[in-house]
Design a protein around this motif. Sequence first.
Motif, PDB file in Angstrom:
ATOM      1  N   ALA A   1      29.725  49.901  31.919  1.00 41.51           N
ATOM      2  CA  ALA A   1      30.521  51.124  31.820  1.00 41.51           C
ATOM      3  C   ALA A   1      31.093  51.517  33.172  1.00 41.51           C
ATOM      4  CB  ALA A   1      29.676  52.255  31.248  1.00 41.51           C
ATOM      5  N   GLU A   2      30.302  51.368  34.241  1.00 45.77           N
ATOM      6  CA  GLU A   2      30.785  51.690  35.584  1.00 45.77           C
ATOM      7  C   GLU A   2      31.940  50.783  35.992  1.00 45.77           C
ATOM      8  OE1 GLU A   2      27.220  51.329  37.882  1.00 45.77           O
ATOM      9  OE2 GLU A   2      26.612  53.407  37.498  1.00 45.77           O
ATOM     10  N   ARG A   3      31.975  49.570  35.453  1.00 45.61           N
ATOM     11  CA  ARG A   3      33.042  48.613  35.775  1.00 45.61           C
ATOM     12  C   ARG A   3      34.142  48.608  34.715  1.00 45.61           C
ATOM     13  NH1 ARG A   3      28.265  46.963  37.652  1.00 45.61           N
ATOM     14  NH2 ARG A   3      28.113  45.783  39.579  1.00 45.61           N
ATOM     15  N   ASN A   4      34.042  49.538  33.764  1.00 47.84           N
ATOM     16  CA  ASN A   4      35.021  49.655  32.690  1.00 47.84           C
ATOM     17  C   ASN A   4      35.159  48.342  31.912  1.00 47.84           C
ATOM     18  OD1 ASN A   4      36.785  51.200  31.145  1.00 47.84           O
ATOM     19  ND2 ASN A   4      38.566  50.505  32.309  1.00 47.84           N
ATOM     20  N   THR A   5      34.029  47.745  31.556  1.00 50.77           N
ATOM     21  CA  THR A   5      34.017  46.491  30.819  1.00 50.77           C
ATOM     22  C   THR A   5      32.863  46.517  29.825  1.00 50.77           C
ATOM     23  OG1 THR A   5      34.149  44.078  31.054  1.00 50.77           O
ATOM     24  CG2 THR A   5      32.610  45.233  32.523  1.00 50.77           C
TER      25      THR A   5
ATOM     26  N   ALA B   1      22.297  47.133  31.903  1.00 53.76           N
ATOM     27  CA  ALA B   1      23.502  46.315  31.766  1.00 53.76           C
ATOM     28  C   ALA B   1      24.638  47.132  31.166  1.00 53.76           C
ATOM     29  CB  ALA B   1      23.217  45.082  30.914  1.00 53.76           C
ATOM     30  N   ARG B   2      24.327  47.958  30.184  1.00 47.81           N
ATOM     31  CA  ARG B   2      25.366  48.809  29.583  1.00 47.81           C
ATOM     32  C   ARG B   2      25.910  49.802  30.593  1.00 47.81           C
ATOM     33  NH1 ARG B   2      24.149  51.355  23.992  1.00 47.81           N
ATOM     34  NH2 ARG B   2      26.240  52.053  24.458  1.00 47.81           N
TER      35      ARG B   2
ATOM     36  N   ASP C   1      29.734  42.719  43.421  1.00 46.32           N
ATOM     37  CA  ASP C   1      29.525  43.115  42.035  1.00 46.32           C
ATOM     38  C   ASP C   1      28.086  42.864  41.596  1.00 46.32           C
ATOM     39  OD1 ASP C   1      32.059  44.072  41.627  1.00 46.32           O
ATOM     40  OD2 ASP C   1      32.811  42.217  40.732  1.00 46.32           O
ATOM     41  N   CYS C   2      27.476  41.818  42.138  1.00 43.69           N
ATOM     42  CA  CYS C   2      26.098  41.489  41.773  1.00 43.69           C
ATOM     43  C   CYS C   2      25.088  42.368  42.493  1.00 43.69           C
ATOM     44  CB  CYS C   2      25.801  40.019  42.084  1.00 43.69           C
ATOM     45  SG  CYS C   2      26.713  38.885  41.029  1.00 43.69           S
ATOM     46  N   ALA C   3      25.490  42.978  43.593  1.00 39.78           N
ATOM     47  CA  ALA C   3      24.574  43.844  44.342  1.00 39.78           C
ATOM     48  C   ALA C   3      24.234  45.045  43.474  1.00 39.78           C
ATOM     49  CB  ALA C   3      25.218  44.293  45.646  1.00 39.78           C
TER      50      ALA C   3
ATOM     51  N   SER D   1      29.091  41.940  27.210  1.00 44.50           N
ATOM     52  CA  SER D   1      29.519  40.570  26.902  1.00 44.50           C
ATOM     53  C   SER D   1      30.426  40.012  27.995  1.00 44.50           C
ATOM     54  CB  SER D   1      30.257  40.523  25.570  1.00 44.50           C
ATOM     55  OG  SER D   1      29.373  40.794  24.522  1.00 44.50           O
ATOM     56  N   ALA D   2      31.348  40.834  28.499  1.00 41.97           N
ATOM     57  CA  ALA D   2      32.247  40.375  29.560  1.00 41.97           C
ATOM     58  C   ALA D   2      31.475  40.110  30.847  1.00 41.97           C
ATOM     59  CB  ALA D   2      33.352  41.392  29.799  1.00 41.97           C
ATOM     60  N   LEU D   3      30.486  40.955  31.159  1.00 42.84           N
ATOM     61  CA  LEU D   3      29.667  40.720  32.352  1.00 42.84           C
ATOM     62  C   LEU D   3      28.920  39.393  32.253  1.00 42.84           C
ATOM     63  CD1 LEU D   3      28.017  44.211  33.047  1.00 42.84           C
ATOM     64  CD2 LEU D   3      29.873  43.123  34.315  1.00 42.84           C
TER      65      LEU D   3
END
Length: 76
Positions: free
Chosen positions: A21-25, A16-17, A57-59, A28-30
């Motif tokens: 990081a790959e989504r620059n978020t 998840a981390r 995004d979920c893939a 908690s935001a995910l």
Amino acid sequence: MKNITLSVDEETYRRARIAAAERNTTVSALVRDYLRTFARPADIDADPTAALFAALDCAQGFRAADRMTREEAHAR
């Protein structure tokens, strides 16, 4: 805004981390975005474009670098 606590195993949290990081978020935001999508009333018509990007995004596990070569795609 309410705070919640949840428990996940180390590997899930690590992945998840990385995804965050790959989504620059943040993780908690995910989770917040997932819950917001999950808890959305069924009678609201979603924007099909937003739904497509949410599904992408979920893939998990897809990277353009992992695509097949032309020879692999046409091998029979």
